[in-house]
Write a protein that holds these residues in place. Structure first.
Motif, PDB file in Angstrom:
ATOM      1  N   GLY A  98      -5.868  -1.371 -14.423  1.00  0.00           N
ATOM      2  CA  GLY A  98      -6.697  -1.709 -13.271  1.00  0.00           C
ATOM      3  C   GLY A  98      -6.091  -1.274 -11.952  1.00  0.00           C
ATOM      4  O   GLY A  98      -6.358  -1.859 -10.910  1.00  0.00           O
ATOM      5  N   LEU A  99      -5.279  -0.225 -11.981  1.00  0.00           N
ATOM      6  CA  LEU A  99      -4.667   0.280 -10.758  1.00  0.00           C
ATOM      7  C   LEU A  99      -5.735   0.750  -9.767  1.00  0.00           C
ATOM      8  O   LEU A  99      -6.706   1.393 -10.135  1.00  0.00           O
ATOM      9  N   ASP A 140      -0.005  -2.241  -4.678  1.00  0.00           N
ATOM     10  CA  ASP A 140      -1.334  -2.677  -5.126  1.00  0.00           C
ATOM     11  C   ASP A 140      -2.370  -1.555  -5.033  1.00  0.00           C
ATOM     12  O   ASP A 140      -3.318  -1.499  -5.808  1.00  0.00           O
ATOM     13  N   VAL A 141      -2.203  -0.717  -4.024  1.00  0.00           N
ATOM     14  CA  VAL A 141      -3.169   0.375  -3.814  1.00  0.00           C
ATOM     15  C   VAL A 141      -2.387   1.659  -3.550  1.00  0.00           C
ATOM     16  O   VAL A 141      -1.403   1.646  -2.807  1.00  0.00           O
ATOM     17  N   VAL A 142      -2.856   2.745  -4.167  1.00  0.00           N
ATOM     18  CA  VAL A 142      -2.253   4.057  -3.907  1.00  0.00           C
ATOM     19  C   VAL A 142      -3.355   4.994  -3.429  1.00  0.00           C
ATOM     20  O   VAL A 142      -4.419   5.087  -4.051  1.00  0.00           O
ATOM     21  N   VAL A 174       0.866  -1.185   0.000  1.00  0.00           N
ATOM     22  CA  VAL A 174       0.000   0.000   0.000  1.00  0.00           C
ATOM     23  C   VAL A 174       0.898   1.230   0.000  1.00  0.00           C
ATOM     24  O   VAL A 174       1.875   1.275   0.750  1.00  0.00           O
ATOM     25  N   ALA A 175       0.541   2.230  -0.836  1.00  0.00           N
ATOM     26  CA  ALA A 175       1.304   3.486  -0.806  1.00  0.00           C
ATOM     27  C   ALA A 175       0.370   4.630  -0.434  1.00  0.00           C
ATOM     28  O   ALA A 175      -0.654   4.839  -1.089  1.00  0.00           O
ATOM     29  N   LEU A 176       0.727   5.338   0.643  1.00  0.00           N
ATOM     30  CA  LEU A 176      -0.038   6.520   1.043  1.00  0.00           C
ATOM     31  C   LEU A 176       0.760   7.744   0.618  1.00  0.00           C
ATOM     32  O   LEU A 176       1.899   7.930   1.055  1.00  0.00           O
ATOM     33  N   LYS A 227     -11.153  -1.058   1.637  1.00  0.00           N
ATOM     34  CA  LYS A 227     -12.218  -1.083   0.616  1.00  0.00           C
ATOM     35  C   LYS A 227     -11.614  -1.199  -0.773  1.00  0.00           C
ATOM     36  O   LYS A 227     -12.110  -1.938  -1.616  1.00  0.00           O
ATOM     37  N   ALA A 228     -10.560  -0.450  -0.996  1.00  0.00           N
ATOM     38  CA  ALA A 228      -9.935  -0.501  -2.323  1.00  0.00           C
ATOM     39  C   ALA A 228      -9.395  -1.897  -2.605  1.00  0.00           C
ATOM     40  O   ALA A 228      -9.506  -2.401  -3.728  1.00  0.00           O
ATOM     41  N   LEU A 229      -8.842  -2.539  -1.587  1.00  0.00           N
ATOM     42  CA  LEU A 229      -8.293  -3.893  -1.796  1.00  0.00           C
ATOM     43  C   LEU A 229      -9.398  -4.914  -2.067  1.00  0.00           C
ATOM     44  O   LEU A 229      -9.229  -5.843  -2.852  1.00  0.00           O
ATOM     45  N   ARG A 230     -10.562  -4.700  -1.384  1.00  0.00           N
ATOM     46  CA  ARG A 230     -11.676  -5.636  -1.582  1.00  0.00           C
ATOM     47  C   ARG A 230     -12.327  -5.462  -2.938  1.00  0.00           C
ATOM     48  O   ARG A 230     -12.987  -6.337  -3.460  1.00  0.00           O
TER      49      ARG A 230
END
Ligand SMILES: Cc1ncc(C[n+]2csc(CCOP(=O)(O)OP(=O)(O)O)c2C)c(N)n1
Length: 639
Positions: free
Chosen positions: A587-588, A557-559, A507-509, A625-628
């Protein structure tokens, strides 16, 4: 509060009740109102000095005019606490400036006696003119009444409005509340002019005043007045700046003397022609010793002990961002003689009062004149100076065209120090610094930075001082810093380069500004769930650190972007870049966290951020939520 004996005030729920009193009772009512105001603000904190100065004026205006049909507009609105008490809100005064409570300014949704929302200064005459002209066109009798302070009178907008005032005829009344103070002592030629006006025209005897005003009465009354007395020489009129602008000028009169105020306002109310300006002289903090004696007249106070006047001290903590900015700027000014600082009537609020003590000749308080402040800075920059224009985010909105036209298009190196960025707590929506990244980062040539903590702020002041190739802005919030150690030697940041604060894999914040603390908390929570998290402090909303963003998008996987600003800021810029480069095609999962699309009312800052969804648990939620969210889900939602 319950200990106060207020027999007359208890009988006044609205101005209708007030108007049932005898004139001889008004002095007592005003005294009770003042005591009530002191007791209330002692418990809530807020604006005190300005309201104390208009207790008699508030009483007199509601007594004489037919509010709410006559539309009364308090400029800024910070002095409207006595008005709130007299207009049905007394029982809610304890909720002032708190979540769910009364606003610290006037607000249309709060009362029919607040026909116009205020908080940013110098709007009252324009708005009152609008009400007056609308009534004129509709054939309705109501007037527009603007009560404006001498500080607010320094802004150009007041003159733009007065320049057009003739359109309202006698439906416009402007009351100039001259207490010879802004938040700080007033500045400039206008302030000197008003002082001359007051000193050259001692308060007239009431008889003389009324004789002067009677010229404007409808003809039969006017004749009657003439019969009883010939017009006096040296009347309270003639030759003022306001008369040149088409006003009938009355004054100066003693704004604490109800025996003067009531008959003068009655005459102004009945005047037959033209807009009137009543010049009322008041004392900020009137009737409360500690306020009268204080240098700032207790403009804004914490909760305080009514007997001693002693204000509650906020717990000792890290230095404020404002203080750190001021110190850092002074350090820059010590090594560079071209550095100068500009404030628009907020020397203490921006920390520039300290700068002014050390560098008086390089410090400029231009009064409430943000537009002028920006163009003045542009001129200084064009002539080789290095100006820092220190303006709160919310007030810089007023100077947007100057930022675009005078600074950005000409690529002039004006440095914008933007205090009160993000949500501000008790002052509410009108003072929130929500939009600056959005409105600045759209501009070509502009560099936009946000400090994640006070050490970063020091680096940004230094970076801005050395940045001569065009305009540069840095934003920082209200209140105390994080307690991080301040750098002994400031660093020059590379323009458009962010930094990785913590390295992860899934995960990137991407944080901009002081939400970094929440992003780091969220990263701990995510790591505990087995989601290895990177946290980046982007530092720059413009230019973006595209290489860093590209790398993080490719490797996570998620930004999620996080910022204390409205839509159109960092998130929008990152999304635009990602989609322009086709990075989102694969699909990012990218999400933007920002202030919601509402004007948030006052509350404790933390609660405001909770309501805005920008605290650590909400960051975690967004990531989960984004990962799900699988791509099938996206298709379903679209179908
Ligand atoms: C556009 C804008 N700039 C700055 C401020 C901050 N501010 C609030 S009250 C005030 C001073 C107003 O002085 P004055 O009109 O004389 O009213 P007083 O407080 O003396 O009653 C200032 C500078 C503001 N409200 N709006």
């Amino acid at each position: 509060m319950s200990t106060l004996v207020t027999p007359l005030l208890d009988s006044v729920e609205t101005p209708d009740d007030l108007r049932k009193l005898q004139p001889s009772q008004l002095r007592q009512l005003a005294d009770e109102l003042r005591a009530e105001m002191i007791a209330t603000v002692g418990q809530t904190g807020g604006h005190l000095g300005s309201g104390l100065g208009v207790v008699e004026l508030t009483t007199a205006v509601h007594y004489v005019f037919n509010t709410p049909d006559d539309r009364l507009i308090w400029d800024v609105g910070h002095q409207a606490y006595p008005h709130k008490i007299l207009t049905g809100r007394r029982s809610r005064m304890q909720t002032l400036r708190q979540g769910g409570g009364l606003s610290g300014f006037t607000k249309r949704s709060e009362s029919e006696y607040d026909p116009f929302g205020t908080a940013h200064s110098s709007t009252s005459i324009s708005a009152a003119l609008g009400f007056a002209v609308a009534n004129k066109l509709a054939g309705k009798p109501g007037k527009g009444i603007a009560i404006i302070g001498d500080g607010a009178m320094s802004a150009g907008m007041a003159y733009e409005a007065m320049n057009n005032a003739a359109a309202a005829g006698n439906r416009l009344v402007v009351i100039l509340n001259d207490n010879d103070m802004s938040i700080a002592p007033p500045v400039g030629g206008l302030s000197a002019y008003l002082a001359r006006l007051v000193s050259s025209r001692p308060f007239l005897e009431l008889r003389e005043l009324l004789r002067a005003i009677s010229r404007r009465l409808p003809e039969p009354l006017h004749k009657a007045a003439r019969k009883t007395d010939e017009f006096a020489r040296g009347m309270a009129m003639g030759g003022t700046l306001f008369e040149e602008l088409g006003f009938y000028y009355v004054g100066p009169i003693d704004g604490h003397n109800l025996d003067q105020l009531i008959p003068v306002l009655e005459n102004v109310r009945d005047a037959a022609e033209g807009p009137c300006l009543v010049h009322v002289v008041t004392q900020k903090g009137k009737g409360y010793g500690p306020a009268e004696d204080a240098a700032d007249k207790y403009h804004g106070v914490q909760k305080f002990d009514v007997i001693t006047g002693e204000q509650a001290k906020s717990a000792a903590g890290p230095p404020s961002y404002t203080g750190v900015f001021a110190q850092a700027l002074m350090a820059e000014a010590a090594r560079d003689k071209t550095i100068c600082a500009i404030t628009a009537a907020m020397p203490a609020g921006t920390g520039l009062d300290k700068f002014a003590k050390t560098y008086p000749e390089r410090s400029f308080d231009v009064g409430i004149a943000e537009q002028h402040a920006v163009t003045f800075a542009a001129g200084l920059a064009a002539q080789g100076m290095r100006p820092f224009c220190a303006i709160y985010s919310t007030f810089l909105q007023r100077a947007y065209d100057q930022v675009v036209h005078d600074v950005a298009i000409q690529n002039l190196p004006v440095r914008f120090a933007i205090d009160r960025a993000g949500l501000v707590g008790a002052d509410g929506a009108t003072h929130a610094g929500s939009f600056d990244v959005t409105y600045l980062a759209t501009l070509p040539n502009m560099v936009v930075m946000a400090a994640a903590d006070e050490a970063e702020l020091v680096h940004m002041v230094h970076t801005a001082a050395l940045h001569d190739s065009g305009p540069i802005a840095f934003r920082y919030p209200r209140g105390n810093g994080t307690g991080v150690a301040l750098p002994a030697v400031p660093e020059r940041l590379e323009i458009g380069k962010g930094r990785i604060v913590r390295e992860g894999t899934k995960v990137a914040l991407l944080s901009l500004g002081t939400r970094l603390t929440e992003a780091l908390k969220a990263a701990d929570l995510l790591d505990a769930k087995g989601l290895s998290t990177t946290v980046a402090d982007l530092r720059f909303a413009k230019p973006l650190d595209e290489a860093l963003i590209r790398r993080l998008i490719a490797s996570h996987d998620v930004v999620v972007t996080i910022e204390e600003g409205s839509i159109g800021g960092l998130g929008a810029h990152v999304l635009t870049m990602a989609s322009d480069e086709g990075l989102t095609d694969a699909g990012l999962r990218i999400r933007t966290m920002r202030l919601p699309d509402v004007f948030q009312d006052q509350d404790a800052p933390d609660k405001q951020y909770d309501a805005a969804g920008l605290n650590a648990p909400q960051i975690v939620d967004t990531v989960l939520k984004a990962l799900r969210h699988n791509s099938a889900g996206v298709k379903e939602a679209r179908a």
